[in-house]
Design a protein around this motif. Structure first.
Motif, PDB file in Angstrom:
ATOM      1  N   TYR A  96     -13.326  52.146 -16.257  1.00 45.35           N
ATOM      2  CA  TYR A  96     -12.319  51.310 -15.598  1.00 45.35           C
ATOM      3  C   TYR A  96     -10.980  52.048 -15.533  1.00 45.35           C
ATOM      4  CZ  TYR A  96      -9.089  47.478 -14.694  1.00 45.35           C
ATOM      5  OH  TYR A  96      -8.105  46.684 -14.167  1.00 45.35           O
ATOM      6  N   GLY A  97     -10.600  52.682 -16.643  1.00 50.54           N
ATOM      7  CA  GLY A  97      -9.332  53.405 -16.689  1.00 50.54           C
ATOM      8  C   GLY A  97      -9.267  54.540 -15.683  1.00 50.54           C
ATOM      9  N   VAL A  98     -10.360  55.288 -15.555  1.00 47.50           N
ATOM     10  CA  VAL A  98     -10.385  56.398 -14.600  1.00 47.50           C
ATOM     11  C   VAL A  98     -10.380  55.878 -13.162  1.00 47.50           C
ATOM     12  CG1 VAL A  98     -11.753  58.333 -13.745  1.00 47.50           C
ATOM     13  CG2 VAL A  98     -11.512  57.991 -16.201  1.00 47.50           C
ATOM     14  N   LEU A  99     -11.199  54.876 -12.882  1.00 50.74           N
ATOM     15  CA  LEU A  99     -11.323  54.374 -11.511  1.00 50.74           C
ATOM     16  C   LEU A  99     -10.061  53.673 -11.010  1.00 50.74           C
ATOM     17  CD1 LEU A  99     -15.016  53.089 -11.497  1.00 50.74           C
ATOM     18  CD2 LEU A  99     -14.108  55.245 -10.591  1.00 50.74           C
ATOM     19  N   THR A 100      -9.293  53.087 -11.913  1.00 53.38           N
ATOM     20  CA  THR A 100      -8.073  52.398 -11.500  1.00 53.38           C
ATOM     21  C   THR A 100      -6.828  53.281 -11.594  1.00 53.38           C
ATOM     22  OG1 THR A 100      -7.710  51.522 -13.726  1.00 53.38           O
ATOM     23  CG2 THR A 100      -8.973  50.136 -12.175  1.00 53.38           C
ATOM     24  N   GLY A 101      -6.981  54.524 -12.056  1.00 57.53           N
ATOM     25  CA  GLY A 101      -5.842  55.431 -12.161  1.00 57.53           C
ATOM     26  C   GLY A 101      -5.069  55.301 -13.450  1.00 57.53           C
ATOM     27  N   GLY A 102      -5.538  54.482 -14.371  1.00 58.23           N
ATOM     28  CA  GLY A 102      -4.867  54.350 -15.661  1.00 58.23           C
ATOM     29  C   GLY A 102      -5.050  55.577 -16.541  1.00 58.23           C
ATOM     30  N   LEU A 103      -6.116  56.334 -16.291  1.00 59.20           N
ATOM     31  CA  LEU A 103      -6.377  57.590 -16.997  1.00 59.20           C
ATOM     32  C   LEU A 103      -6.519  58.692 -15.961  1.00 59.20           C
ATOM     33  CD1 LEU A 103      -9.166  56.423 -19.513  1.00 59.20           C
ATOM     34  CD2 LEU A 103      -6.721  56.653 -19.970  1.00 59.20           C
ATOM     35  N   ASN A 104      -6.141  59.892 -16.344  1.00 60.54           N
ATOM     36  CA  ASN A 104      -6.320  61.020 -15.428  1.00 60.54           C
ATOM     37  C   ASN A 104      -7.769  61.505 -15.477  1.00 60.54           C
ATOM     38  OD1 ASN A 104      -6.559  62.590 -17.758  1.00 60.54           O
ATOM     39  ND2 ASN A 104      -4.482  63.408 -17.619  1.00 60.54           N
ATOM     40  N   SER A 105      -8.041  62.635 -14.865  1.00 58.56           N
ATOM     41  CA  SER A 105      -9.421  63.120 -14.786  1.00 58.56           C
ATOM     42  C   SER A 105     -10.010  63.464 -16.151  1.00 58.56           C
ATOM     43  CB  SER A 105      -9.509  64.326 -13.854  1.00 58.56           C
ATOM     44  OG  SER A 105      -8.676  65.362 -14.304  1.00 58.56           O
ATOM     45  N   PHE A 106      -9.166  63.693 -17.151  1.00 59.60           N
ATOM     46  CA  PHE A 106      -9.678  63.946 -18.502  1.00 59.60           C
ATOM     47  C   PHE A 106     -10.391  62.705 -19.046  1.00 59.60           C
ATOM     48  CE2 PHE A 106      -9.282  64.583 -23.152  1.00 59.60           C
ATOM     49  CZ  PHE A 106      -9.932  65.807 -23.236  1.00 59.60           C
ATOM     50  N   GLY A 107     -10.082  61.542 -18.501  1.00 58.79           N
ATOM     51  CA  GLY A 107     -10.753  60.305 -18.910  1.00 58.79           C
ATOM     52  C   GLY A 107     -12.250  60.331 -18.671  1.00 58.79           C
ATOM     53  N   TRP A 108     -12.694  61.176 -17.711  1.00 57.32           N
ATOM     54  CA  TRP A 108     -14.134  61.296 -17.461  1.00 57.32           C
ATOM     55  C   TRP A 108     -14.867  61.839 -18.686  1.00 57.32           C
ATOM     56  CZ3 TRP A 108     -16.547  58.751 -13.930  1.00 57.32           C
ATOM     57  CH2 TRP A 108     -15.909  58.414 -12.735  1.00 57.32           C
ATOM     58  N   SER A 109     -14.172  62.585 -19.542  1.00 60.10           N
ATOM     59  CA  SER A 109     -14.835  63.092 -20.750  1.00 60.10           C
ATOM     60  C   SER A 109     -15.293  61.931 -21.628  1.00 60.10           C
ATOM     61  CB  SER A 109     -13.901  64.020 -21.534  1.00 60.10           C
ATOM     62  OG  SER A 109     -12.774  63.310 -22.027  1.00 60.10           O
ATOM     63  N   GLY A 110     -14.483  60.893 -21.721  1.00 62.45           N
ATOM     64  CA  GLY A 110     -14.879  59.714 -22.485  1.00 62.45           C
ATOM     65  C   GLY A 110     -16.065  58.997 -21.865  1.00 62.45           C
ATOM     66  N   VAL A 111     -16.099  58.976 -20.543  1.00 65.70           N
ATOM     67  CA  VAL A 111     -17.218  58.341 -19.834  1.00 65.70           C
ATOM     68  C   VAL A 111     -18.508  59.113 -20.102  1.00 65.70           C
ATOM     69  CG1 VAL A 111     -18.156  57.725 -17.576  1.00 65.70           C
ATOM     70  CG2 VAL A 111     -15.714  57.379 -18.044  1.00 65.70           C
ATOM     71  N   VAL A 112     -18.439  60.429 -19.993  1.00 71.65           N
ATOM     72  CA  VAL A 112     -19.637  61.260 -20.183  1.00 71.65           C
ATOM     73  C   VAL A 112     -20.140  61.177 -21.632  1.00 71.65           C
ATOM     74  CG1 VAL A 112     -20.484  63.651 -20.194  1.00 71.65           C
ATOM     75  CG2 VAL A 112     -19.100  62.815 -18.289  1.00 71.65           C
ATOM     76  N   ILE A 113     -19.241  61.300 -22.589  1.00 75.16           N
ATOM     77  CA  ILE A 113     -19.643  61.210 -23.998  1.00 75.16           C
ATOM     78  C   ILE A 113     -20.217  59.821 -24.279  1.00 75.16           C
ATOM     79  CG2 ILE A 113     -18.781  61.180 -26.379  1.00 75.16           C
ATOM     80  CD1 ILE A 113     -16.754  63.366 -25.453  1.00 75.16           C
ATOM     81  N   GLY A 114     -19.565  58.798 -23.768  1.00 70.95           N
ATOM     82  CA  GLY A 114     -20.052  57.436 -23.967  1.00 70.95           C
ATOM     83  C   GLY A 114     -21.430  57.220 -23.370  1.00 70.95           C
ATOM     84  N   LEU A 115     -21.634  57.712 -22.147  1.00 67.30           N
ATOM     85  CA  LEU A 115     -22.947  57.568 -21.518  1.00 67.30           C
ATOM     86  C   LEU A 115     -24.033  58.290 -22.306  1.00 67.30           C
ATOM     87  CD1 LEU A 115     -22.165  57.860 -17.704  1.00 67.30           C
ATOM     88  CD2 LEU A 115     -23.001  55.848 -18.943  1.00 67.30           C
ATOM     89  N   PHE A 116     -23.708  59.451 -22.843  1.00 66.92           N
ATOM     90  CA  PHE A 116     -24.668  60.178 -23.677  1.00 66.92           C
ATOM     91  C   PHE A 116     -25.138  59.295 -24.829  1.00 66.92           C
ATOM     92  CE2 PHE A 116     -25.334  62.614 -27.591  1.00 66.92           C
ATOM     93  CZ  PHE A 116     -26.440  63.360 -27.233  1.00 66.92           C
TER      94      PHE A 116
END
Length: 134
Positions: A96-116
């Motif tokens: 949500y944070g990445v898609l709404t602009g609340g986080l920058n592209s580094f926020g994708w690291s949290g998404v990837v680690i979380g999905l793992f």
């Protein structure tokens, strides 16, 4: 033919513990740096919130380290379900944070680690055996 690589529950708990320890300590002791990495403007209340989240990460890490040698499958299954729930929530918030602009592209690291971790704990839940890696 490719050999199937298998991740044991103990290994999953160790990985989760290491990720939780390093990220949690970073949030507790360097909240301003962590916020800057994610493109979040620093504030006193924001830093306190980061430190609180970091304390939760450290707590989950300690739980993972505490149960990594337990052989009772019912206990490890319940901890796995709890950890999967925590990672689902974390991943959803990061996404949500990445898609709404609340986080920058580094926020994708949290998404990837979380999905793992969601996938690994999910496979543990539904296979009731060892956890196969991606």
């Amino acid at each position: 033919m490719l050999k199937k690589t298998v991740m044991k529950t103990k290994t999953l708990f160790i990985l989760n513990g290491l990720v939780g320890t390093f990220s949690g300590l970073g949030y507790v002791f360097m909240p301003e740096l962590q916020m800057e990495m994610y493109g979040v403007q620093s504030s006193e209340s924001g830093m306190l919130f980061m430190q609180t989240a970091g304390a939760a990460h450290v707590g989950f890490a300690l739980l993972c380290f505490a149960v990594m040698n337990i052989t009772d499958s019912a206990s490890t299954k319940m901890v796995s379900i709890g950890m999967m729930g925590a990672w689902i929530t974390t991943t959803a918030i990061s996404l949500y944070g990445v898609l709404t602009g609340g986080l920058n592209s580094f926020g994708w690291s949290g998404v990837v680690i979380g999905l793992f971790f969601v996938v690994m704990y999910g496979m543990k839940k539904f296979k009731d055996k060892n956890v196969s890696t991606l």
